[in-house]
Design a protein around this motif. Sequence first.
Motif, short mmCIF file in Angstrom:
data_model
loop_
_atom_site.label_atom_id
_atom_site.label_comp_id
_atom_site.label_asym_id
_atom_site.label_seq_id
_atom_site.Cartn_x
_atom_site.Cartn_y
_atom_site.Cartn_z
N PRO A 134 0.88 -1.21 0.00
CA PRO A 134 -0.10 0.00 -0.05
C PRO A 134 0.68 1.04 0.01
CG PRO A 134 -0.83 -1.60 1.60
CD PRO A 134 0.45 -2.00 1.18
N TYR A 174 3.72 -9.06 3.82
CA TYR A 174 3.13 -9.65 5.24
C TYR A 174 3.48 -11.18 5.39
CZ TYR A 174 -0.80 -11.51 8.13
OH TYR A 174 -1.19 -12.14 9.03
N PHE A 194 5.29 -12.60 8.73
CA PHE A 194 4.42 -13.88 9.56
C PHE A 194 5.60 -15.11 9.79
CE2 PHE A 194 1.82 -17.39 10.51
CZ PHE A 194 1.18 -16.84 11.39
N LEU A 233 4.21 -3.75 6.21
CA LEU A 233 3.67 -5.20 5.92
C LEU A 233 4.16 -6.11 6.75
CD1 LEU A 233 3.37 -5.05 1.84
CD2 LEU A 233 1.49 -5.03 3.79
N CYS A 275 2.97 -6.08 10.43
CA CYS A 275 1.78 -6.64 10.63
C CYS A 275 1.65 -8.17 10.49
CB CYS A 275 0.79 -6.25 9.46
SG CYS A 275 0.35 -4.50 9.54
N ASP A 335 0.79 -10.67 13.84
CA ASP A 335 -0.06 -11.58 13.78
C ASP A 335 0.55 -13.05 14.42
OD1 ASP A 335 -2.19 -10.39 13.08
OD2 ASP A 335 -2.18 -10.67 11.08
N ARG A 360 0.86 -13.10 18.16
CA ARG A 360 -0.38 -13.24 19.05
C ARG A 360 -0.64 -14.48 18.75
NH1 ARG A 360 -3.59 -9.67 16.22
NH2 ARG A 360 -3.99 -11.69 14.91
N ASP A 361 -0.96 -15.01 17.53
CA ASP A 361 -1.43 -16.35 17.25
C ASP A 361 -0.67 -17.47 17.44
OD1 ASP A 361 -3.62 -14.73 16.23
OD2 ASP A 361 -3.70 -15.43 14.24
N ILE A 381 1.80 2.81 6.53
CA ILE A 381 0.46 2.21 5.43
C ILE A 381 -0.72 2.43 6.29
CG2 ILE A 381 2.17 0.75 4.13
CD1 ILE A 381 0.90 -1.45 5.58
N GLN A 404 -3.07 0.34 6.95
CA GLN A 404 -3.13 -1.02 7.63
C GLN A 404 -2.61 -1.07 8.95
OE1 GLN A 404 -2.30 -0.66 4.52
NE2 GLN A 404 -4.32 -1.76 3.74
N TRP A 421 -4.80 0.19 11.45
CA TRP A 421 -5.92 -0.52 11.81
C TRP A 421 -5.99 -1.26 13.46
CZ3 TRP A 421 -7.24 -4.11 6.92
CH2 TRP A 421 -7.51 -3.35 5.94
N HIS A 422 -7.22 -1.32 13.91
CA HIS A 422 -7.25 -1.67 15.41
C HIS A 422 -6.66 -2.94 15.66
CE1 HIS A 422 -10.22 1.52 16.67
NE2 HIS A 422 -10.12 1.84 15.27
N ALA A 423 -6.41 -3.90 14.71
CA ALA A 423 -5.92 -5.10 15.21
C ALA A 423 -4.30 -4.90 15.11
CB ALA A 423 -6.15 -6.04 13.87
N TYR A 424 -3.69 -4.02 14.74
CA TYR A 424 -2.48 -3.65 14.69
C TYR A 424 -1.98 -2.36 15.80
CZ TYR A 424 -2.78 -6.95 11.14
OH TYR A 424 -3.29 -8.02 10.55
N TYR A 427 -12.01 1.24 5.21
CA TYR A 427 -12.09 0.41 6.66
C TYR A 427 -12.68 1.21 7.83
CZ TYR A 427 -9.81 -1.00 11.11
OH TYR A 427 -9.70 -1.40 12.24
N PHE A 483 -15.61 0.23 10.35
CA PHE A 483 -15.45 0.17 11.81
C PHE A 483 -16.65 0.88 12.80
CE2 PHE A 483 -13.77 1.59 15.98
CZ PHE A 483 -13.20 0.43 16.58
N ASP A 531 -12.81 -5.69 13.32
CA ASP A 531 -12.28 -4.86 14.54
C ASP A 531 -13.40 -4.48 15.49
OD1 ASP A 531 -9.69 -5.52 13.73
OD2 ASP A 531 -9.24 -3.79 12.73
N ARG A 560 -14.73 -7.17 17.81
CA ARG A 560 -13.96 -7.78 18.63
C ARG A 560 -13.48 -6.65 19.59
NH1 ARG A 560 -9.50 -8.71 15.55
NH2 ARG A 560 -8.68 -6.38 16.33
N ASP A 561 -13.11 -5.46 19.26
CA ASP A 561 -12.42 -4.45 20.42
C ASP A 561 -13.85 -3.96 20.91
OD1 ASP A 561 -9.91 -5.39 19.39
OD2 ASP A 561 -9.74 -3.40 18.41
N TRP A 578 -5.26 -12.07 5.99
CA TRP A 578 -4.04 -11.92 6.97
C TRP A 578 -4.78 -12.50 8.21
CZ3 TRP A 578 -2.07 -6.22 7.18
CH2 TRP A 578 -1.35 -5.89 6.12
N HIS A 579 -4.03 -12.99 9.35
CA HIS A 579 -4.54 -13.91 10.42
C HIS A 579 -5.45 -13.39 11.18
CE1 HIS A 579 -1.71 -17.45 9.70
NE2 HIS A 579 -1.23 -16.41 8.96
N ALA A 580 -5.25 -11.99 11.33
CA ALA A 580 -6.27 -11.25 12.50
C ALA A 580 -7.54 -11.18 11.83
CB ALA A 580 -5.73 -9.64 12.21
N TYR A 581 -7.78 -11.48 10.29
CA TYR A 581 -9.22 -11.48 9.76
C TYR A 581 -9.52 -12.75 9.27
CZ TYR A 581 -7.94 -6.59 10.54
OH TYR A 581 -7.72 -5.44 11.08
#
Lengths: 357, 357
Positions: free
Chosen positions: A76, A239, A243, A265, A268, A272, A275-276, A294, A296, A299-302, B239, B243, B272, B275-276, B299-302
């Motif tokens: 991006p 990405y 990972f 990228l 992110c 993941d 966390r996972d 970027i 992303q 974004w709240h996940a990051y 996005y 949200f 997001d 979840r949040d 991506w794993h978060a989604y």
Amino acid sequence: MTRRPVTSVDVARLAGVSQSAVSRAFSPEASISPAMRARVLEAAATLNYRPSRIPAIMLSGRSLMIGVIVGGLSNPFYASALEQVAVSLQASGFQVLLVHVDDALTLDAALNQLASYRVDAVITALAIGTRDTAEALSALNIPAICFNSRFVGRNISTITSNNRQSGAMAAKIMRECGVRFPVWLAGPARNAASRERRHGFFDALTDHALIDHALIDHALTSDTPSPHPILELQGNDTYESGFNAMRDLLDRNFRPDGLFCSNDLMACGAMDALRDHGGLACPKDVIVIGYDNIPQGAWHAYDLTTFDQRTEKLVDAAMDILNDAFRPGAKALSRKIVVAAALVVRRSTAKAPPQVR
Amino acid sequence: MTRRPVTSVDVARLAGVSQSAVSRAFSPEASISPAMRARVLEAAATLNYRPSRIPAIMLSGRSLMIGVIVGGLSNPFYASALEQVAVSLQASGFQVLLVHVDDALTLDAALNQLASYRVDAVITALAIGTRDTAEALSALNIPAICFNSRFVGRNISTITSNNRQSGAMAAKIMRECGVRFPVWLAGPARNAASRERRHGFFDALTDHALIDHALIDHALTSDTPSPHPILELQGNDTYESGFNAMRDLLDRNFRPDGLFCSNDLMACGAMDALRDHGGLACPKDVIVIGYDNIPQGAWHAYDLTTFDQRTEKLVDAAMDILNDAFRPGAKALSRKIVVAAALVVRRSTAKAPPQVR
């Protein structure tokens, strides 16, 4: 109705004037009577005629087209940079001749295409990988502007982020957060910007004696020969590479508490995996810093702390170079411009309380 | 050294031949002796001369340039589509004249620019918003190809995803997962593709009596006049809009158990928020379906179930139209091509056990 575009010959025929009169009617400075101009413009409107730039390009050698070379729009950061370059060029009256190349190897072929359309200048987001390509660019004899490239040459200007200082800043944040096991996630070896970021990061870490090799040795599993490969992970700016690199590290039972990634990228992807795959919470267990800002990353996940390259400043610098290069009598330019990145602090580094070393 | 590009006059001077000989040396079919051609090519190599396409454009009216109109490259779907269009056009010997427009209102001005460079065709990822713009496109008298647009006209072909069928498929998944409170998150009203997706989704939901208004009424807080605004959320394809729309819904104490979003960007935002902000786990508490298959959805978060528009098929269809339009004696084309999307099933709809109604 024929398929060919309407030409000045068609307009001249309908208006009952010469082709030269049509041409003059569309040149603001040309000598033509108001009545004649009105007659031509009326015929042009009837036929939906639009004057061609091609004769002017042929006469002046100036096309007002700028060749813009891109690769990897799936990042991006590059998509956004291309958008901003296109908007700025169009606002200055230029058109964008877009050339997509997969890698620097095909750049030479692209240059021939661009030259055949008589572009006025070349802007490339693709780093110039070899001296040969740099020379081919110089030989076009038109201004060339390269983002984040290390080659400079006749007609070639480069615009880069202050990668080394940003790397040092990332090290400072690690220090303030009390990080003991810092990890660097690198971009591909050919990426000069990544090498600079690493340089600044490692120098500053060493200066402050942040790397505690005894502790790292202790944390390592026995099949790891030295701590060095752990501190430094190799990615390829995607990405997935972020990972996978982090998952492999976690599989070796190494739990980092600080991570600096050469781009967002990869950050992110690594977050993941943390966390996972590692069950590690950010920023509680590990802080993460990226580069590029970027969308992303926000974004709240990051919620990623990162360095914003300030694309608008990079693009402004490119426009300044073009304006100077196109001034009458201008000499070939070979500028090297560095734009300071802006640190964007988000939750991924919000470790509290800070443990200053 | 001068700044101007090397011309055929320079080559002719160095080779000691006429300018016409230089021109013939670079035309494979032209009549010229091998010795003369070798002399010209040697001089050309010395001077780094590249033949110009401009005279050929002037003579033939064909530029081999295709105007590609884009907006909103911040949506990874459009960035990827542009990349694939550029690669395909270049592989077929075309160049891409890129035009960035903010909205359909500035499309008319862009068309004049494109016409003045004598582009051979126009490809636009931007939906044509008005009949006037469609007519301006038709009047260019060159093939125009529009993605996901509803206007067809002389010279205008459209290529769209099978949005309505995909919407029906999303409803089928909701049914199989036993969803009781389905929510539709729409794109902006001007987005024809979004309207079609909604149409297919709602029709299929109604057919299968999936909407349980009594249950929804029960779930609503008292200040909500009717269940309708709840079932349908309004976003703008970003996005952030996804949200915010979901956060606002959760703030009204409505807990959906199924969500279909008009694109992936909004789906990521909504996930997001779920979840949040709502503490809802996906797919355990709520299943989510998107559209576009952007990289971030994987991506794993989604891990988002989505419809892949199969950009490669869309682009192939565009290339077929161009090839047909450029055949000698071809008439103006006005095709309407629909490409079936491919469902990509990921974890966001992996509700188990499925409760078929």
